[in-house]
Design an enzyme around this catalytic site. Structure first.
Site, mmCIF file in Angstrom:
data_model
loop_
_atom_site.group_PDB
_atom_site.id
_atom_site.type_symbol
_atom_site.label_atom_id
_atom_site.label_comp_id
_atom_site.label_asym_id
_atom_site.label_seq_id
_atom_site.Cartn_x
_atom_site.Cartn_y
_atom_site.Cartn_z
ATOM 1 N N GLU A 1 -75.940 31.900 50.473
ATOM 2 C CA GLU A 1 -75.218 30.976 51.389
ATOM 3 C C GLU A 1 -76.187 30.113 52.038
ATOM 4 O O GLU A 1 -77.284 30.800 52.701
ATOM 5 C CB GLU A 1 -74.279 31.643 52.413
ATOM 6 N N ASP B 1 -67.711 42.593 53.236
ATOM 7 C CA ASP B 1 -69.027 42.095 52.830
ATOM 8 C C ASP B 1 -69.186 42.018 51.132
ATOM 9 O O ASP B 1 -69.739 40.965 51.019
ATOM 10 C CB ASP B 1 -70.096 43.306 53.384
ATOM 11 N N ASP C 1 -74.974 38.128 49.973
ATOM 12 C CA ASP C 1 -74.287 37.988 51.447
ATOM 13 C C ASP C 1 -75.044 38.393 52.571
ATOM 14 O O ASP C 1 -75.491 39.718 52.427
ATOM 15 C CB ASP C 1 -73.033 38.489 51.654
#
Length: 415
Positions: free
Chosen positions: A267, A354, A181
């Site tokens: 992502e 997170d 992330d």
């Protein structure tokens, strides 16, 4: 797989003069051919092919004698690159080619007749350039090289990028899969709980130094003065240092993640849209997320590992990684970045937001990788609007899957 090794070269004063002549000739030829192709397309509806541009070269060399001072294959490489640029434009992979400027980075390409001599720390170029001192900071791959690109940066340093075509051997991974992330507070957070930050203190010190030198440059109002040229070179040196520090961090982190993990899940970020926010534009641009993802992808391919992207609309930061149920605290508008830990009412656990998002990215990436599809759960399929000249880069046979096979999501009516 193609791999480039970039080395530092140190030309003499005579070689610098020769390179400046070659840079100018190739730049002029690019601009001339681009203008000719654009004019021909406006008049006839068809541009100039590479063969047509190559036919113009002998006449141009007779008309402009100084054009023949550059190595012939370097000039032919200009027409090849321009032709490739138009192909990329018409297939929707790039923008329309731009005219080249004498300011900023300059480069030329040698397709052959180059001799690498690492044992003597030199590279032998064809023509009047001759033998040039080179620093080989690493061992060159045992493979055939295709092209050598000589470039000069805005800070006045010269480099040679050597492109090799080699076969990489797969590397056994330490870990099966990992989710990454990307954020602003921490650059990268992994699903195993590791957090990585850019060298912020060093970059902040360099940024402060650059601002000071930029203020000095702004005071030099006479654009053609020698003092302004020197001040501009000084600013370019500091900017180059900042770029090298950031790039060094990105290379080391991306290699570590790609080397240790069999499947890397990230992502798909729309960085161009995110920088439209005036409050976060500089912070997002300084992170280098796009460059990091590019490095992750090609290094994963190099080691024989899988690189999997999930949809940008997948709510990785709003779901509990244990139950896949939405966390009300994050779902109902209260999404303050100051809150780093959240309590999930479903599993009765406290999550680092997170790390929780990284775990969700890993789970969703593994699901997509196992199914062999690019559709993300809860996100649907978002495709760009088609235009007259651009072709879709998405394969037509890819299924658009909207649901998730997870039993809890099915009970909720999401799948």
């Amino acid at each position: 797989m193609y791999r480039a090794v970039k080395v530092r070269i140190y030309p003499t004063d005579e070689q610098e003069s020769c390179l400046a002549q070659c840079f100018g000739n190739t730049r002029w030829l690019w601009n001339y051919m681009l203008n000719a192709t654009t004019t021909a397309y406006k008049e006839t509806g068809k541009g100039l092919s590479k063969a047509a541009m190559d036919k113009l070269l002998p006449g141009l060399k007779k008309e402009y004698e100084w054009l023949g001072l550059a190595y012939s294959q370097v000039l032919q490489r200009v027409t090849f690159n321009l032709s490739s640029a138009f192909v990329n434009f018409f297939e929707g992979r790039a923008k329309y080619p731009n005219f080249k400027s004498k300011h900023g980075k300059q480069s030329i390409q040698y397709p052959q007749n180059i001799k690498l001599m690492p044992q003597d720390s030199v590279i032998k170029f064809p023509g009047s350039l001759g033998i040039m001192k080179t620093v080989f900071h690493k061992q060159l791959p045992d493979a055939k090289f295709t092209t050598v690109t000589v470039s000069k940066n805005a800070d006045g340093k010269y480099y040679a990028s050597i492109l090799f075509n080699q076969t990489d051997n797969p590397v056994a991974a330490i870990r099966e899969a990992i989710g990454v992330d990307l954020g602003l507070k921490n650059f990268a957070i992994t699903s195993v709980g590791s957090k990585y930050d850019l060298p912020k203190k060093q970059l902040a010190k360099l940024e402060k130094n650059r601002k000071r030198k930029q203020r000095k440059l702004a005071k030099k109002t006479y654009k053609t003065s020698l003092k302004r040229r020197k001040a501009k070179r000084t600013v370019a040196k500091v900017s180059s240092k900042i770029a090298r520090v950031r790039e060094d961090f990105l290379h080391k982190l991306s290699r570590k993640i790609a080397y240790e993990n069999q499947v890397i899940c990230v992502e798909d970020l729309a960085v161009k849209n995110m920088v439209k926010n005036p409050n976060l534009a500089k912070s997002i641009s300084d992170q280098g997320w796009g460059m990091f993802q590019t490095m992750l992808k090609y290094k994963a391919e190099k080691f024989g590992h899988a690189y999997q992207e999930i949809g940008r609309f997948f709510p990785s930061s709003q779901l509990c990684s244990e139950t896949l149920l939405p966390i009300p605290m994050l779902q109902h508008g209260y999404d303050s970045l100051r809150v780093r830990f959240v309590d999930c009412p479903h599993c009765q656990k406290q999550h680092d937001r997170d790390i929780n998002a990284a775990i969700n990215i890993k789970n969703e990436g593994l699901r997509l990788w196992a199914l062999g599809t690019s559709a993300s759960a809860l996100g649907g399929s978002v495709r760009p609007k088609s235009s007259g000249r651009k072709k879709s880069m998405t394969a037509e046979a890819i299924p658009c899957e909207l649901g998730s096979p997870h039993p809890i999501c099915t009970q909720m009516g999401v799948g």
